[in-house]
Scaffold this active site. Structure first.
Site, short mmCIF file in Angstrom:
data_model
loop_
_atom_site.label_atom_id
_atom_site.label_comp_id
_atom_site.label_asym_id
_atom_site.label_seq_id
_atom_site.Cartn_x
_atom_site.Cartn_y
_atom_site.Cartn_z
N GLU A 191 -2.59 -8.84 3.36
CA GLU A 191 -3.04 -9.31 4.67
C GLU A 191 -4.56 -9.19 4.83
O GLU A 191 -5.12 -9.70 5.81
CB GLU A 191 -2.32 -8.55 5.79
CG GLU A 191 -2.77 -7.14 6.05
CD GLU A 191 -2.25 -6.10 5.08
OE1 GLU A 191 -2.46 -4.91 5.34
OE2 GLU A 191 -1.63 -6.47 4.05
N CYS A 245 0.84 -1.19 0.00
CA CYS A 245 0.00 0.00 0.00
C CYS A 245 0.88 1.25 0.00
O CYS A 245 1.63 1.47 -0.95
CB CYS A 245 -0.98 -0.04 1.18
SG CYS A 245 -2.35 1.14 0.98
N HIS A 250 -3.74 -4.81 -0.27
CA HIS A 250 -3.33 -5.35 1.04
C HIS A 250 -3.38 -6.88 1.02
O HIS A 250 -4.46 -7.46 1.15
CB HIS A 250 -4.27 -4.84 2.14
CG HIS A 250 -4.06 -3.41 2.50
ND1 HIS A 250 -3.17 -3.00 3.46
CD2 HIS A 250 -4.64 -2.29 2.01
CE1 HIS A 250 -3.20 -1.68 3.56
NE2 HIS A 250 -4.08 -1.22 2.69
#
Length: 205
Positions: free
Chosen positions: A187, A79, A185
């Site tokens: 995650e 990001c 992202h």
């Protein structure tokens, strides 16, 4: 061991939890010597480019990241962390980045059609632009990942490995030798994101 760089900006423990889930050892640290000892580096980031860049420089971590990149250590920016890898950003002014990826960070409002919401938030598919990168070793073209951003990588076609269509093919991921970046992202991207992190963890040093 992967160093998740702690410089006061970023969703650090969500990243660490994701790495724990796939059995990859990691440490959240801002300690220069600890970072040097690790095999790979993750540079997270959320918020404003200038603030993040200033924090990296104030701590001396900018020089460490550049040096470790020169030493061929795998580095992944996520990001805002990806955006910091670029030469400069035009987010509220003009600001200098790490210069590891050629190109610049510009507002998505300059290129997307009127009426689309900013920031770009949500699940979008990846469109691979070159033969599959080793970062995408365990995923497929057109897999979906999760984005939250108002700025994008521009003038970086040579290093772009994936785009994502939001009324315009926005840069989704970049690669230059041992330096990688994801605008999305991993995650927050379910199994696809975990498989991207696994591919990064599996890279040979």
């Amino acid at each position: 061991m992967i160093a998740i760089i702690d410089y006061g900006v970023g969703n650090l423990f969500s990243l660490k939890s994701s790495l724990d889930m796939i059995g990859v050892e990691s440490i959240v640290t801002g300690d220069i010597e600890e970072i040097k000892k690790c095999d790979k580096i993750l540079l997270p980031g959320v918020g404003a480019f200038q603030d993040a860049a200033n924090k990296l420089r104030k701590s001396g971590l900018d020089k460490v990241i550049i040096k470790e990149a020169e030493n061929k250590k795998p580095i992944l920016g996520i990001c805002l962390g990806m955006q910091l890898l670029f030469e400069k950003s035009f987010e509220y002014g003009e600001h200098i980045g790490l210069g590891l990826i050629k190109g610049e960070i510009r507002p998505i409002k300059e290129v997307i059609p009127e009426g689309l919401k900013i920031p770009h938030i949500g699940w979008n598919k990846l469109d691979f632009t070159k033969k599959p990168s080793k970062l995408f070793k365990y995923i497929k073209d057109k897999d979906f990942v999760y984005f939250v951003h108002s700025y994008y990588g521009a003038k970086c076609e040579n290093d772009t490995i994936a785009t994502s269509d939001y009324g315009y093919p926005l840069t989704a991921a970049v690669e230059k030798d041992n330096v990688f970046g994801c605008q999305f992202h991993p995650e927050k991207s379910g199994n696809v994101g975990l498989n991207i992190l696994k591919a990064f963890a599996d890279m040979e040093v």
